[in-house]
Each structure stands twice: as structure tokens, then as C-alpha cells.
Scaffold this motif. Structure first.
Motif: not given
Length: 293
Positions: A264-270, A275-276
Motif C-alpha cells: 500500500x505504501x508503494x502504491x501497488x494497490x492491485x 500492479x499488485x
């Protein structure tokens, strides 16, 4: 019926679409015109897809779109008969919206929230003069396809409000289940810990994301595996639900895995960011399965 949907994101737009398909007049609200334009575009795209598949005529699409309007001015909800709140999963923002709408909408307007885990009772308490007319209607993503709606009663919800909301969801072609408010309601109380455990299995190096999902799909007949499902829901939402479950129950089985916080901190939200646990070729693109590790 005049339905006002607040929040024109992916979920709000699709819920508005469900009401349009059910024959209702819908006004879509958000805080920026750009957000509204994107929400209307999502609905238009979905209906165009149905036309291309022969499941809808151009005339049908035009008629449904004619019943859709949008606004950034909350005062335009003054004639709402049913309000659906589908904004960010933050209690402070939801309360601010509901309290403002309480002074705008007629006394008989029913308020509903699509929250996936926040307290319906707490929301109802912020509009005490219509707390009996407050209820949860938790749709699942993608709302125009998924059949289930959890109809969630606050402690203040009247029997009349529950029955109205339950019957309304059924009239929209949904499968409604009656829920008395509790942390995570029904589905997320079971699904979220499973997602969290799958994250832990991956973090421990036991199996790759694709093999975890394949195992659950073929071993338990899940339609999609837990990690792809988590990507679809959105990891910011997953984290918010987990934190709420952990806060409300104090049970460590609901404690979010550190890898989820890191993503979540990286912005990898799915799916919505591309990108998830898997990579996607666009916000709603085809899943690209990673190679086995």
C-alpha cells in the motif's frame, strides 16, 4: 425512484449502473467534474459492451443513459428518495457527507452506505433524526456483475427500512442476505483473513502468487484465487478492512501482514493501479501471471 449515488469511482459508477438497469432515475455525485466524467464513461462503456454482445439494443442504452445525470453540487440531492454513499472508506468523510445530506434531503429519504466494514451504527448515529432510515447495502466488485448484496442493519435501523432496502436489492436482480452489523459483516469477516494468510504464504516463500491461487481454485473450487481477488478489491481497501477488524475485535488473526502495508505504501494497490500480486496491462487489463519462482 430518484436515486442519488455519492462517489463516481469504479464502485460508485457500477452501483449507479445497477440502479439504471433497474429502471431508476440516477444522479451521480463527486467532488470534481473529472471524477464524474470518468464515472459516466465507465457506465457508457459497460452498456456499449452489452450492445456489442447483443444483450442490449442501442435504444435501450440511450434510454438508460437518459435517466443518468451528474453533479458536483450536493444540494442537487434535495429530491432524493434513496441515497447510496460510495465514497472513500474513511469514517470522518462519510460522516461529513451524511450530516450535510441530512440537511438537504427530505425527511423520508433512506440513506444507505456501501461500506465494506465500517460501523453502520456509528454512521446512523451521526444523523440521529433519521437513524431509523439508515442501512448498509454492501455491493461486491464488479457491482454490475456480482449478485450478492449484504443488507446490513444498524442497531437503529427500523424493520420498515430493512424490508424496503432488502426488497429493493432483490428488484435489482441481486441476491440479498440479511446481516446484523458486526465487524466485517459476513463475507469479509471470512474472506479477509484468508487473503491475509495467502499473503503470508507468499511472503514466507512457500509458493508463488499464481501457484497459491491455482491451488485454491482447484483445491477449493474458488472462482478466482485469494491473491487475484485481493488485487481486484484493492489493497488500500483490504488494509482498511483488516485494520478495522483488528481494532474492533482485538483478535490477532485479523492483524494485517507487513507485506500488505508495504505494498500500500508503494502504491501497488492491485488492478486499479496496474500492479499488485500480479501485473496488469492497464487498470482493468488482462492478468499477466508471473513465472513460477
Amino acid at each position: 425512484m430518484k436515486v442519488c449515488v455519492f462517489g463516481a469511482g469504479n464502485m460508485g459508477a457500477r452501483i449507479a449502473e445497477v440502479f439504471l438497469n433497474g429502471g431508476h432515475d440516477v444522479k451521480l455525485f463527486d467532488i470534481k467534474q473529472d471524477f464524474l466524467d470518468r464515472g459516466v464513461s465507465i457506465i457508457d462503456g459497460d452498456l456499449s459492451f452489452l450492445v456489442s454482445k447483443g444483450k442490449l439494443t442501442e435504444a435501450d442504452k440511450a434510454e438508460r443513459m437518459s435517466r443518468l445525470s451528474s453533479s458536483i453540487d450536493r444540494k442537487d440531492a434535495k429530491d432524493a428518495e434513496f441515497v447510496m454513499e460510495v465514497i472513500l472508506e474513511r469514517m470522518d468523510l462519510k460522516k461529513d457527507l451524511l450530516q450535510e445530506l441530512d440537511g438537504i434531503c427530505p425527511p423520508n429519504t433512506i440513506f444507505a452506505s456501501n461500506t465494506s466494514g465500517l460501523s453502520i451504527t456509528e454512521m446512523a448515529a451521526c444523523v440521529p433524526h433519521r437513524a431509523d432510515k439508515f442501512i448498509g447495502c454492501h455491493f461486491f466488485n464488479p457491482a454490475q456483475i456480482m449478485k450478492l448484496v449484504e443488507v446490513v442493519c444498524a442497531i437503529q435501523t427500523s424493520n420498515e427500512t430493512f424490508q424496503f432496502a432488502y426488497d429493493l436489492m432483490v428488484s435489482l436482480g441481486k441476491t440479498a442476505v440479511a446481516v446484523n452489523e458486526g465487524p466485517g459483516f459476513v463475507v469479509n469477516r471470512m474472506l479477509i483473513p484468508m487473503m491475509n494468510e495467502a499473503i503470508g504464504i507468499y511472503a514466507d516463500g512457500i509458493a508463488s502468487p499464481s501457484d497459491i491461487d491455482i491451488a485454491m481454485q482447484n483445491g477449493t473450487s474458488m472462482k478466482t484465487g485469494p491473491l487475484h481477488t485481493a488485487d481486484l478489491v484493492g489493497h488500500d481497501v483490504n488494509l482498511a478492512i483488516m485494520e478495522n477488524l483488528y481494532h474492533e475485535t482485538g483478535d490477532t488473526k485479523y492483524r494485517p501482514h507487513p507485506l500488505l502495508r508495504k505494498m500500500v505504501r508503494a502504491g501497488w494497490l492491485g488492478v486499479k493501479t496496474g500492479k499488485g500480486f500480479f501485473d496488469y496491462d492497464g487498470p482493468f487489463g488482462k492478468e499477466i501471471i508471473k513465472e513460477k519462482e
